[in-house]
Design an enzyme around this catalytic site. Structure first.
Site, PDB file in Angstrom:
ATOM      1  N   ARG A   1       0.901  -1.157   0.000  1.00 19.13           N
ATOM      2  CA  ARG A   1       0.000   0.000   0.000  1.00 19.13           C
ATOM      3  C   ARG A   1       0.936   1.202   0.000  1.00 19.13           C
ATOM      4  O   ARG A   1       1.888   1.227   0.781  1.00 19.13           O
ATOM      5  CB  ARG A   1      -0.899  -0.005   1.241  1.00 19.13           C
TER       6      ARG A   1
ATOM      7  N   ASP B   1     -10.477  -2.395  -3.441  1.00 19.34           N
ATOM      8  CA  ASP B   1     -11.037  -1.043  -3.613  1.00 19.34           C
ATOM      9  C   ASP B   1      -9.957   0.048  -3.571  1.00 19.34           C
ATOM     10  O   ASP B   1     -10.000   0.992  -4.361  1.00 19.34           O
ATOM     11  CB  ASP B   1     -12.166  -0.771  -2.605  1.00 19.34           C
TER      12      ASP B   1
ATOM     13  N   ASP C   1     -11.546 -10.262   0.520  1.00 23.13           N
ATOM     14  CA  ASP C   1     -12.740  -9.731   1.190  1.00 23.13           C
ATOM     15  C   ASP C   1     -14.051  -9.930   0.422  1.00 23.13           C
ATOM     16  O   ASP C   1     -15.126  -9.870   1.012  1.00 23.13           O
ATOM     17  CB  ASP C   1     -12.563  -8.229   1.467  1.00 23.13           C
TER      18      ASP C   1
ATOM     19  N   ARG D   1     -12.312  -6.916   6.605  1.00 21.11           N
ATOM     20  CA  ARG D   1     -12.382  -5.460   6.774  1.00 21.11           C
ATOM     21  C   ARG D   1     -13.795  -5.032   7.148  1.00 21.11           C
ATOM     22  O   ARG D   1     -14.212  -5.274   8.275  1.00 21.11           O
ATOM     23  CB  ARG D   1     -11.900  -4.742   5.506  1.00 21.11           C
TER      24      ARG D   1
HETATM   25  O1  F6P Z   1      -8.239  -6.400   2.366  1.00 22.58           O
HETATM   26  C1  F6P Z   1      -7.671  -7.598   2.752  1.00 22.58           C
HETATM   27  C2  F6P Z   1      -7.388  -7.620   4.251  1.00 22.58           C
HETATM   28  O2  F6P Z   1      -6.817  -8.874   4.581  1.00 22.58           O
HETATM   29  C3  F6P Z   1      -8.589  -7.320   5.128  1.00 22.58           C
HETATM   30  O3  F6P Z   1      -9.432  -8.430   5.280  1.00 22.58           O
HETATM   31  C4  F6P Z   1      -7.917  -6.863   6.397  1.00 22.58           C
HETATM   32  O4  F6P Z   1      -8.760  -5.979   7.113  1.00 22.58           O
HETATM   33  C5  F6P Z   1      -6.697  -6.137   5.897  1.00 22.58           C
HETATM   34  O5  F6P Z   1      -6.454  -6.600   4.587  1.00 22.58           O
HETATM   35  C6  F6P Z   1      -5.453  -6.350   6.730  1.00 22.58           C
HETATM   36  O6  F6P Z   1      -4.433  -5.588   6.169  1.00 22.58           O
HETATM   37  P1  F6P Z   1      -2.877  -5.670   6.536  1.00 22.58           P
HETATM   38  O7  F6P Z   1      -2.249  -6.625   5.593  1.00 22.58           O
HETATM   39  O8  F6P Z   1      -2.384  -4.284   6.315  1.00 22.58           O
HETATM   40  O9  F6P Z   1      -2.758  -6.125   7.952  1.00 22.58           O
END
Ligand code: F6P
Length: 329
Positions: free
Chosen positions: A78, A109, A134, A178
């Protein structure tokens, strides 16, 4: 054409087969594919996949054996830098510098928000593929990675049921998603859970505890409760605390499945969806489309404008919520 492919946001099982489908389709049709590493961050850093011959274009062999592989060989990120207008302008300039005509972002998204931002500064084509566990995007029945995430969660629930049954306990299991209850609902249904708390339904602790007493009186020896991470009450730990305070009749244990759900070899349904959508994304680019996500609704492949994929919440199916209630006895 020179087509850039990249993965962005949370990784999802099936991203690799999707990259494979993009490369095999585009190269097979006489186009060149550039693998961009680490999502939008990679566009900013001019960070490209290097093939075995030490060159940038991905070859048919660059994607050998990817069907069965979890994660993504292109890595995923990200990018905070890309969220700024300055970052978006730099990304557009880098794409022009490297002669990239079209992009295929694979993600959720956040990835498609990024595609809309980029299109304000860059006039190349962008056709995305839905890659997220998700299943929260409109324009496709299922997203790439969802089926594998549910499979992994159900395997965990099945194992937990054994120990729960031995000790006559209740497990409160938190799953990802999420703001979406899809993983929670599907896991609960497939795993035979007695209770599911998902963001789309009202969670009433008092009612749940009453239901648990009824189950105990009927001779239930173990209980599985699935909690989506996005429920308003909070995650599984908080839910467990509230249940105990409200007089839960079972001894409880809590488990958060977490990132386990994002790993592993993609199940056949995800491999096939990833392959269909990767191929369709390339064909759509060749046909001149842009600003859209490739998706599958029932048997039909179709394109949906990026903004429409995330504009509103994708509701979980009511009939499955009812089905779970009917089964939870
Ligand atoms: O969008 C995918 C996801 O795994 C969600 O289900 C979760 O809320 C989020 O990403 C967790 O993100 P990270 O990898 O930043 O911990």
């Amino acid at each position: 054409m020179r087509i850039g492919v990249f993965c962005s946001g949370g990784d999802a099982p099936g991203m690799n087969p999707c990259v494979r489908a993009v490369v095999r389709t585009a190269v097979g049709a006489g186009h060149e594919v550039v693998g961009i590493l680490r999502g939008y961050e990679g566009i900013l850093n001019e960070d490209f996949y290097i093939n075995k011959e030490g060159r940038v274009p991905m070859t048919l062999r660059s994607v050998s054996d990817l069907s069965r592989m979890g994660g993504t060989i292109l890595h995923s990120r990200r990018s905070d830098r890309f969220r700024t207008e300055e970052g978006q302008k730099t990304a557009a300039a880098n794409l022009r510098k490297h002669g990239i005509d079209a992009l295929i972002p694979i993600g959720g998204d956040g990835t498609f928000h990024g595609a809309v931002d980029l299109a304000r500064h860059w006039d190349g084509q962008i056709v995305g593929c839905p890659g997220t566990i998700d299943n929260d995007l409109l324009g496709t029945d299922f997203t790439i990675g969802f089926a594998t995430a549910v499979h992994t969660a159900v395997e965990a629930i099945d194992k937990l049921r054994d120990t729960a049954q031995s000790h006559e306990r209740m497990f409160v299991v938190e799953v990802m998603g999420r703001h979406s209850g899809y993983i929670g609902l599907y896991t609960a249904l497939a795993g035979g859970a007695e209770v599911a708390c998902v963001p789309e339904t009202v969670t009433d602790i008092k009612k749940i505890v009453e239901h648990l007493h009824v189950l105990k009186d009927r001779g239930k020896e173990s209980v599985m409760m699935i909690v989506s991470e996005g429920v308003a009450v909070g995650g599984a730990e908080l839910m467990n605390k509230n249940l105990i305070e409200a007089g839960c009749p079972f001894q409880t244990r809590v488990l958060t499945l977490g990132h386990l759900q994002r790993g592993g070899s993609p199940v056949p349904a995800d491999r096939i969806l990833a392959t269909e959508l990767g191929e369709f994304a390339v064909r759509s680019i060749i046909d001149g489309h842009t600003g859209v996500m490739a998706g599958r609704i029932y048997r039909d492949l179709g394109l949906t404008e990026f903004v429409r994929t995330y504009a509103t919440h994708k509701p979980v199916p009511d009939e499955l919520v009812r089905l779970l209630d009917t089964m939870a006895h």
